[in-house]
Design an enzyme around this catalytic site. Structure first.
Site, PDB file in Angstrom:
ATOM      1  N   LYS A 123      72.455  43.108 -23.396  1.00 49.93           N
ATOM      2  CA  LYS A 123      72.687  42.384 -22.295  1.00 49.93           C
ATOM      3  C   LYS A 123      74.073  41.635 -22.089  1.00 49.93           C
ATOM      4  CE  LYS A 123      71.130  40.125 -18.752  1.00 49.93           C
ATOM      5  NZ  LYS A 123      70.731  40.747 -17.501  1.00 49.93           N
TER       6      LYS A 123
ATOM      7  N   GLY B 189      67.768  35.892  -9.284  1.00 53.03           N
ATOM      8  CA  GLY B 189      69.165  35.063 -10.074  1.00 53.03           C
ATOM      9  C   GLY B 189      69.977  34.731  -9.075  1.00 53.03           C
ATOM     10  N   ASN B 190      69.856  35.498  -7.770  1.00 52.65           N
ATOM     11  CA  ASN B 190      71.038  35.279  -6.878  1.00 52.65           C
ATOM     12  C   ASN B 190      70.436  34.197  -6.018  1.00 52.65           C
ATOM     13  OD1 ASN B 190      72.935  36.837  -7.799  1.00 52.65           O
ATOM     14  ND2 ASN B 190      71.722  38.371  -6.715  1.00 52.65           N
TER      15      ASN B 190
ATOM     16  N   LYS C  15      64.047  37.067 -17.138  1.00 51.10           N
ATOM     17  CA  LYS C  15      63.283  36.034 -16.387  1.00 51.10           C
ATOM     18  C   LYS C  15      61.914  36.535 -15.627  1.00 51.10           C
ATOM     19  CE  LYS C  15      63.916  36.192 -11.485  1.00 51.10           C
ATOM     20  NZ  LYS C  15      64.256  37.909 -11.474  1.00 51.10           N
TER      21      LYS C  15
ATOM     22  N   LYS D 165      60.472  44.011 -13.505  1.00 51.83           N
ATOM     23  CA  LYS D 165      59.618  43.320 -12.317  1.00 51.83           C
ATOM     24  C   LYS D 165      58.332  43.955 -12.557  1.00 51.83           C
ATOM     25  CE  LYS D 165      63.284  41.992  -9.214  1.00 51.83           C
ATOM     26  NZ  LYS D 165      63.708  41.041 -10.293  1.00 51.83           N
TER      27      LYS D 165
HETATM   28  P1  ADP Z   1      66.784  39.557  -9.327  1.00 46.18           P
HETATM   29  O1  ADP Z   1      67.505  38.551  -9.595  1.00 46.18           O
HETATM   30  O2  ADP Z   1      65.679  39.231  -8.200  1.00 46.18           O
HETATM   31  O3  ADP Z   1      65.853  39.672 -10.402  1.00 46.18           O
HETATM   32  P2  ADP Z   1      67.653  42.321  -9.265  1.00 46.18           P
HETATM   33  O4  ADP Z   1      68.748  42.799  -8.887  1.00 46.18           O
HETATM   34  O5  ADP Z   1      67.376  42.035 -10.810  1.00 46.18           O
HETATM   35  O6  ADP Z   1      67.285  40.832  -8.884  1.00 46.18           O
HETATM   36  O7  ADP Z   1      66.347  43.309  -8.793  1.00 46.18           O
HETATM   37  C1  ADP Z   1      66.260  43.464  -7.249  1.00 46.18           C
HETATM   38  C2  ADP Z   1      67.073  44.774  -7.154  1.00 46.18           C
HETATM   39  O8  ADP Z   1      66.460  45.851  -7.550  1.00 46.18           O
HETATM   40  C3  ADP Z   1      67.216  45.196  -5.709  1.00 46.18           C
HETATM   41  O9  ADP Z   1      68.330  44.594  -4.983  1.00 46.18           O
HETATM   42  C4  ADP Z   1      67.453  46.774  -5.740  1.00 46.18           C
HETATM   43  O10 ADP Z   1      68.579  47.135  -5.602  1.00 46.18           O
HETATM   44  C5  ADP Z   1      66.755  46.975  -7.199  1.00 46.18           C
HETATM   45  N1  ADP Z   1      65.845  48.137  -7.072  1.00 46.18           N
HETATM   46  C6  ADP Z   1      65.972  49.002  -7.906  1.00 46.18           C
HETATM   47  N2  ADP Z   1      64.788  50.078  -7.852  1.00 46.18           N
HETATM   48  C7  ADP Z   1      64.051  49.560  -6.887  1.00 46.18           C
HETATM   49  C8  ADP Z   1      63.001  50.089  -6.184  1.00 46.18           C
HETATM   50  N3  ADP Z   1      62.292  51.097  -6.714  1.00 46.18           N
HETATM   51  N4  ADP Z   1      62.646  49.401  -5.244  1.00 46.18           N
HETATM   52  C9  ADP Z   1      63.237  48.322  -4.673  1.00 46.18           C
HETATM   53  N5  ADP Z   1      64.222  47.662  -5.301  1.00 46.18           N
HETATM   54  C10 ADP Z   1      64.797  48.428  -6.352  1.00 46.18           C
HETATM   55 MG    MG Z   2      66.936  40.780 -12.249  1.00 44.38          MG
END
Ligand code: ADP
Ligand code: MG
Length: 346
Positions: free
Chosen positions: A138, A19-20, A222, A284
Site C-alpha cells: 500500500k 476516503g474522499n 477501511k 467493498k
Molecule cells: P472509497 O473512498 O469510497 O473507498 P474507492 O475509490 O476506493 O472509494 O472506491 C469507489 C470506486 O470504485 C468508484 O469510484 C469506482 O471508480 C470504482 N469501481 C471499481 N469497480 C467498480 C464497479 N464494478 N462498480 C462500481 N464502481 C467500481
Molecule cells: Mg477505498
C-alpha cells in the site's frame, strides 16, 4: 386498562464513509473545504437518526494520512518524525472532530438537543504473521528523492520507485482481526449515542510476546475494518457510502449496468468474473461478504446523495446473504421492495 406499548428496538446501522468524504477529488483540503464537505455528509446522517437508527460512523483517511506524512517528512529537521500509527491516530482525531462538530451543530439547528456524539480513537488488532508484512503493497505519504529514499531504506522502511514521480513508501495492509474497542462502541451506540469510530480502518496494533499491544507500521483497509466492526457490534445494516450510486457489472465498458440486488453467492461469482477493481470496489465486496457470512443481514452500497432513497429501497445496490432474503426483512428496517432499474453510471 390501557395496553402497555411495546418499545420497538431501534435498528443499528454502521455507515462507512469514503476516503474522499472530507477532501474531494481535486480539492486541496483547506479547512473551509473540509467543513463544507462535513456539513453536507452530516445532513444525510442526521436524516438517518431521524429515521430512528442508532448509528456508528466509520471513515477512510487516504488524503489526510498522506498529508500528515508529508507534514512530518517536511518538518523532520525541526521536530521528530512520527510513526504511521501516530499519523493514523492524528487523522482519527482531526477528522472525528470535524464530523463530530458538524453533527452537533446540525442537531442543534434541528433542535434535536438530546443527541450525543462521540469520537472513539480505535485500535484494530492485526496478526504479525499476516503475509502482508512480508509483502508491503500500500503506497502512502509523499514522493521523495532517491537520496532521501536511501536514508529511509537504511532505517528499514520499504520504498518503491514510481516512474517519473520519485520514490514512495509502501506499507503492509494486513487483515483486521479484532476491533479492540468494539464492546464500548456497541454499548454506546445501543444507548443512542452517535459514535465515530475506526477512522482510516483503525490504528494497527499487534500483540507483543509479553501480551501487550503495540502500534505497528501498517494500514488496514477501511471497508474490511468497517465490516469487522459491523459484525462485532451486531449491526442490522452495513452501509458503504462511496462516489458511485451502485455497484456495476462490466464497469468501465459500454455494456456496464448497475446491480440492484445480489446475494453473497452472486457476489462471489462476480468477483471470479473480475467485475470489481482491486483497491476500490473489490475490498467493498469482500467486506460485504465477510459481514454477511458472519451473520450480517444486509449491505447497501451507494452514494451519500442517494442514502435516503436507498433506505427506502429505491436506489443503491443491496446485498443479502441468500435469495430468500432479497425481500426486505420486516421489523427492523423497512424497505419497499420496489427497486428501479438504473442503467445510468455515477
Ligand atoms: P472509497 O473512498 O469510497 O473507498 P474507492 O475509490 O476506493 O472509494 O472506491 C469507489 C470506486 O470504485 C468508484 O469510484 C469506482 O471508480 C470504482 N469501481 C471499481 N469497480 C467498480 C464497479 N464494478 N462498480 C462500481 N464502481 C467500481
Ligand atoms: Mg477505498
Amino acid at each position: 386498562m390501557a395496553k402497555a406499548k411495546r418499545k420497538k428496538k431501534k435498528p443499528l446501522a454502521l455507515v462507512a464513509l469514503g476516503g474522499n468524504v472530507l477532501i474531494q477529488l481535486g480539492q486541496r483540503g483547506t479547512i473551509g473545504e473540509q467543513e463544507l464537505n462535513a456539513l453536507e455528509i452530516v445532513q444525510r446522517l442526521v436524516t438517518m437518526v431521524k429515521l430512528n437508527y442508532n448509528l456508528v460512523i466509520t471513515h477512510g483517511n487516504g488524503p489526510q494520512v498522506g498529508n500528515m506524512l508529508i507534514r512530518t517528512e517536511a518538518a523532520r529537521k525541526t521536530v521528530p518524525v512520527q510513526p504511521l500509527d501516530i499519523c493514523v491516530a492524528w487523522t482519527q482525531g482531526s477528522m472525528g472532530y470535524l464530523l463530530q462538530n458538524a453533527l452537533l451543530n446540525e442537531f442543534w439547528k434541528q433542535e434535536m438537543h438530546d443527541k450525543r456524539v462521540l469520537t472513539m480513537i480505535t485500535e484494530v488488532l492485526v496478526d504479525r504473521k499476516d503475509p502482508a508484512f512480508k509483502k508491503p503493497t500500500k503506497p502512502v505519504g509523499p514522493f521523495v528523492t532517491k537520496a532521501r529514499a536511501n536514508e529511509l531504506m537504511k532505517t528499514g522502511i520499504k520504498m518503491v520507485e514510481v516512474a517519473g514521480r520519485g520514490w514512495r513508501r509502501v506499507v503492509p495492509s494486513p487483515k483486521p482481526q479484532r476491533v479492540i474497542q468494539r464492546r464500548t462502541i456497541r454499548e454506546l451506540a445501543l444507548s443512542g449515542k452517535i459514535i465515530i469510530a475506526a477512522g482510516g480502518g483503525g490504528i494497527s496494533v499487534y500483540t507483543k510476546p509479553n501480551g501487550e499491544w503495540e502500534g505497528i507500521d501498517a494500514v488496514i483497509d477501511k471497508d474490511l475494518a468497517s465490516a469487522w466492526l459491523a459484525k462485532e457490534i451486531g449491526a442490522d445494516v452495513f452501509i458503504i457510502l462511496t462516489d458511485v450510486g451502485q455497484v456495476y457489472l462490466n464497469y468501465d465498458k459500454p455494456s456496464a449496468y448497475g446491480v440492484e440486488r445480489m446475494t453473497t453467492h452472486e457476489a462471489k461469482k462476480y468477483i471470479r468474473e473480475g467485475h470489481f477493481a482491486p483497491g476500490s470496489m473489490l475490498p467493498k465486496i469482500q467486506a460485504t461478504i465477510n459481514y454477511l457470512s458472519g451473520g450480517g443481514k444486509r449491505v447497501i452500497i451507494t452514494r451519500a446523495g442517494l442514502l435516503e432513497a436507498a433506505l427506502e429501497g429505491r436506489a443503491g445496490t443491496h446485498i443479502v446473504p441468500r435469495k430468500e432474503d432479497k425481500k426486505w426483512p420486516t421489523g427492523t428496517i423497512r424497505i419497499s421492495s420496489r427497486l428501479k432499474s438504473s442503467k445510468r453510471k455515477k
